[in-house]
Design a protein around this motif. Structure first.
Motif, short mmCIF file in Angstrom:
data_model
loop_
_atom_site.label_atom_id
_atom_site.label_comp_id
_atom_site.label_asym_id
_atom_site.label_seq_id
_atom_site.Cartn_x
_atom_site.Cartn_y
_atom_site.Cartn_z
N TYR A 5 0.79 -1.12 0.00
CA TYR A 5 0.09 -0.02 -0.20
C TYR A 5 0.80 1.35 0.04
O TYR A 5 0.63 2.15 -0.74
N THR A 6 2.04 1.17 0.83
CA THR A 6 2.83 2.60 0.85
C THR A 6 3.64 2.64 -0.57
O THR A 6 3.36 3.64 -0.96
N ARG A 8 2.44 1.74 -3.42
CA ARG A 8 1.37 2.35 -4.38
C ARG A 8 0.93 3.77 -4.22
O ARG A 8 0.76 4.69 -5.17
N THR A 9 1.11 4.03 -2.70
CA THR A 9 0.84 5.52 -2.57
C THR A 9 1.85 6.31 -3.21
O THR A 9 1.80 7.43 -3.68
N ARG A 11 4.08 5.72 -5.44
CA ARG A 11 3.96 5.56 -6.75
C ARG A 11 2.94 7.02 -7.56
O ARG A 11 3.24 7.79 -8.44
N GLN A 12 1.88 6.76 -6.71
CA GLN A 12 0.72 7.90 -7.23
C GLN A 12 1.16 9.30 -6.71
O GLN A 12 1.02 10.11 -7.40
N LEU A 13 1.76 9.42 -5.45
CA LEU A 13 2.20 10.76 -5.33
C LEU A 13 3.44 11.18 -6.25
O LEU A 13 3.17 12.48 -6.72
N ARG A 15 3.39 10.47 -9.42
CA ARG A 15 2.65 10.84 -10.63
C ARG A 15 1.80 12.03 -10.53
O ARG A 15 1.99 12.84 -11.51
N ASP A 16 1.23 12.12 -9.46
CA ASP A 16 0.46 13.32 -9.24
C ASP A 16 1.27 14.73 -8.98
O ASP A 16 0.76 15.76 -9.36
N SER A 17 2.37 14.54 -8.40
CA SER A 17 3.23 15.60 -8.14
C SER A 17 3.75 16.37 -9.43
O SER A 17 4.09 17.64 -9.43
N GLN A 20 0.67 18.83 -10.29
CA GLN A 20 0.01 19.72 -9.03
C GLN A 20 0.89 20.94 -9.21
O GLN A 20 2.17 21.02 -9.04
#
Length: 124
Positions: A5-6, A8-9, A11-13, A15-17, A20
């Motif tokens: 979970y960490t 995955r979180t 990797r999403q961070l 991508r999003d950064s 943003q």
């Protein structure tokens, strides 16, 4: 915590950064910092800081502490992406810069001329 979970979180961070247009807050020592003193950063924080630097996001050290009945925030100069990428331990580099901000807390006449910002908030 669950490592899958960490991961995955994070990797999403990452991508999003890229898209943003706002700051991202990271507490390198985790949620349970020691009041008024620097502790060791959590494992993996240095790698995360380098990955953020690799996509063009510098790190800005921030010291948060209580003083005079209020919460004080001291913001230091950004650590350039190149410096983070070349550092053998970017997490410790960031923690050292936070430590310098805490030192200016102990020496209040110091700090304003070197790019530090200081703010106070009070609970109401």
């Amino acid at each position: 915590s669950n490592p899958a979970y960490t991961g995955r979180t994070i990797r999403q961070l990452l991508r999003d950064s890229r898209t943003q247009d706002r700051p991202l807050g990271i507490f390198p020592e985790g949620v349970a910092g020691a009041a008024g003193r620097i502790t060791d950063p959590l494992p993996g924080v240095g790698r995360l800081l380098q990955k953020l630097a690799a996509i063009g996001l510098p790190s800005v050290p921030v010291a948060v502490f209580e003083s005079g009945g209020g919460l004080r925030i001291r913001i230091g100069a950004a650590i350039a992406c190149g410096e983070l990428l070349q550092s053998p331990d970017p997490a410790r580099l960031c923690m050292a810069r936070i430590g310098e901000l805490l030192e200016t807390k102990r020496n209040p006449g110091h700090g304003r001329a070197d790019g530090l910002s200081d703010g106070t908030t009070r609970g109401g």
